[in-house]
Design an enzyme around this catalytic site. Sequence first.
Site, mmCIF file in Angstrom:
data_model
loop_
_atom_site.group_PDB
_atom_site.id
_atom_site.type_symbol
_atom_site.label_atom_id
_atom_site.label_comp_id
_atom_site.label_asym_id
_atom_site.label_seq_id
_atom_site.Cartn_x
_atom_site.Cartn_y
_atom_site.Cartn_z
ATOM 1 N N ASP A 9 0.849 -1.186 0.000
ATOM 2 C CA ASP A 9 0.000 0.000 0.000
ATOM 3 C C ASP A 9 0.892 1.246 0.000
ATOM 4 O O ASP A 9 2.052 1.190 0.419
ATOM 5 C CB ASP A 9 -0.898 -0.029 1.242
ATOM 6 C CG ASP A 9 -1.670 1.257 1.447
ATOM 7 O OD1 ASP A 9 -2.391 1.670 0.524
ATOM 8 O OD2 ASP A 9 -1.537 1.855 2.534
ATOM 9 N N ASP A 11 -0.257 5.132 0.740
ATOM 10 C CA ASP A 11 -0.512 6.138 1.768
ATOM 11 C C ASP A 11 -0.623 5.493 3.146
ATOM 12 O O ASP A 11 -1.417 4.581 3.360
ATOM 13 C CB ASP A 11 -1.789 6.911 1.432
ATOM 14 C CG ASP A 11 -1.641 7.697 0.136
ATOM 15 O OD1 ASP A 11 -0.846 8.646 0.120
ATOM 16 O OD2 ASP A 11 -2.310 7.340 -0.858
ATOM 17 N N GLY A 44 -5.231 2.976 -3.774
ATOM 18 C CA GLY A 44 -6.484 3.538 -4.250
ATOM 19 C C GLY A 44 -6.258 4.632 -5.272
ATOM 20 O O GLY A 44 -7.187 5.066 -5.951
ATOM 21 N N LYS A 196 -8.457 -4.902 -3.385
ATOM 22 C CA LYS A 196 -7.021 -5.137 -3.529
ATOM 23 C C LYS A 196 -6.723 -6.630 -3.447
ATOM 24 O O LYS A 196 -5.807 -7.124 -4.112
ATOM 25 C CB LYS A 196 -6.250 -4.384 -2.448
ATOM 26 C CG LYS A 196 -6.225 -2.877 -2.609
ATOM 27 C CD LYS A 196 -5.381 -2.237 -1.512
ATOM 28 C CE LYS A 196 -5.296 -0.726 -1.657
ATOM 29 N NZ LYS A 196 -4.443 -0.108 -0.611
ATOM 30 N N ASP A 219 -2.043 -0.652 5.952
ATOM 31 C CA ASP A 219 -2.405 -0.016 7.223
ATOM 32 C C ASP A 219 -3.893 0.263 7.404
ATOM 33 O O ASP A 219 -4.342 0.489 8.511
ATOM 34 C CB ASP A 219 -1.659 1.321 7.364
ATOM 35 C CG ASP A 219 -2.232 2.397 6.454
ATOM 36 O OD1 ASP A 219 -2.277 2.187 5.214
ATOM 37 O OD2 ASP A 219 -2.670 3.439 6.972
ATOM 38 N N ASN A 222 -9.129 -0.714 3.696
ATOM 39 C CA ASN A 222 -9.127 -1.310 2.365
ATOM 40 C C ASN A 222 -7.956 -2.261 2.151
ATOM 41 O O ASN A 222 -7.899 -2.976 1.144
ATOM 42 C CB ASN A 222 -9.131 -0.221 1.292
ATOM 43 C CG ASN A 222 -7.920 0.686 1.348
ATOM 44 O OD1 ASN A 222 -7.317 0.876 2.404
ATOM 45 N ND2 ASN A 222 -7.564 1.268 0.219
#
Length: 268
Positions: A9, A11, A44, A196, A219, A222
């Site tokens: 991921d 962000d 995302g 995801k 984290d 999602n």
Amino acid sequence: MTVKLIAIDIDGTLLTPNNKLALSTIDVIKAAVASGIKIVLCSGRPLAGVQPYLDMLDLTGDDQYVITHDGAAIQTTNGQALVTHSLSRNDAQRLADLADQAPIDYHMITSQAIYTPNRPASAYTIRESRLVHLPVVYQPAAEIPAAEDILTFVFIDETATVDAFEPTIPAALRQQFYLVRTDPHFIEALNQHVSKAHALQELAGRLNLQPAETMAIGDGANDLPLLKAAGLGVAMGNATAEVQAAADEVTSSNAEDGVANAILTYAL
């Protein structure tokens, strides 16, 4: 089994709290790639919002991959589309009608632009535009060019507005779409086949990799299905309590080289 693919991921995970890419993270990821591990940024964001980090990590070529729009698109890092799960114009209009009735601001994201009929656009739409490097275009769903896939519909507004709106979303729409709240200011609506986790499974299948040969680091809410789908799911030290509890392992936070430490500990 040896880890052969790591989905990361962006962000809150890859990036530090001030949205930077730490030199230690760059060095460790490059070492992982040199050892033959596929590093797949999984976000995302659209490709335009991921591209700066792909460039910094030297993740280029038709044999390197990226998962964007929370799993709605799988592409090579050169931009060749492999899998796309988009929203139809009717889907987008149904969601727009719900937003108009609320009312709540919204926008729709394609690979080319962020579209919204809201004038002026939400301050959060403008923020998102700057973050992902896409222009804002003032058009309703029906006027988005037919050649562009609508990959993400976003209800976006003040936190209190989103809080009040979320429980009013009809059960039928919750079944028809994949809905996920990844930020206090917005709720994303995607094709029901999107996550995801699904994207990781699709990509691993294309690369003839077993689930046990995959690792994921994240984290947020999602990322939870992603961590469960991977052979080894690693939560960041700054992840929510729910994500940490569901993960196989917990690394340090994104302020403390969490991604680099996870790769060194579990893959290299």
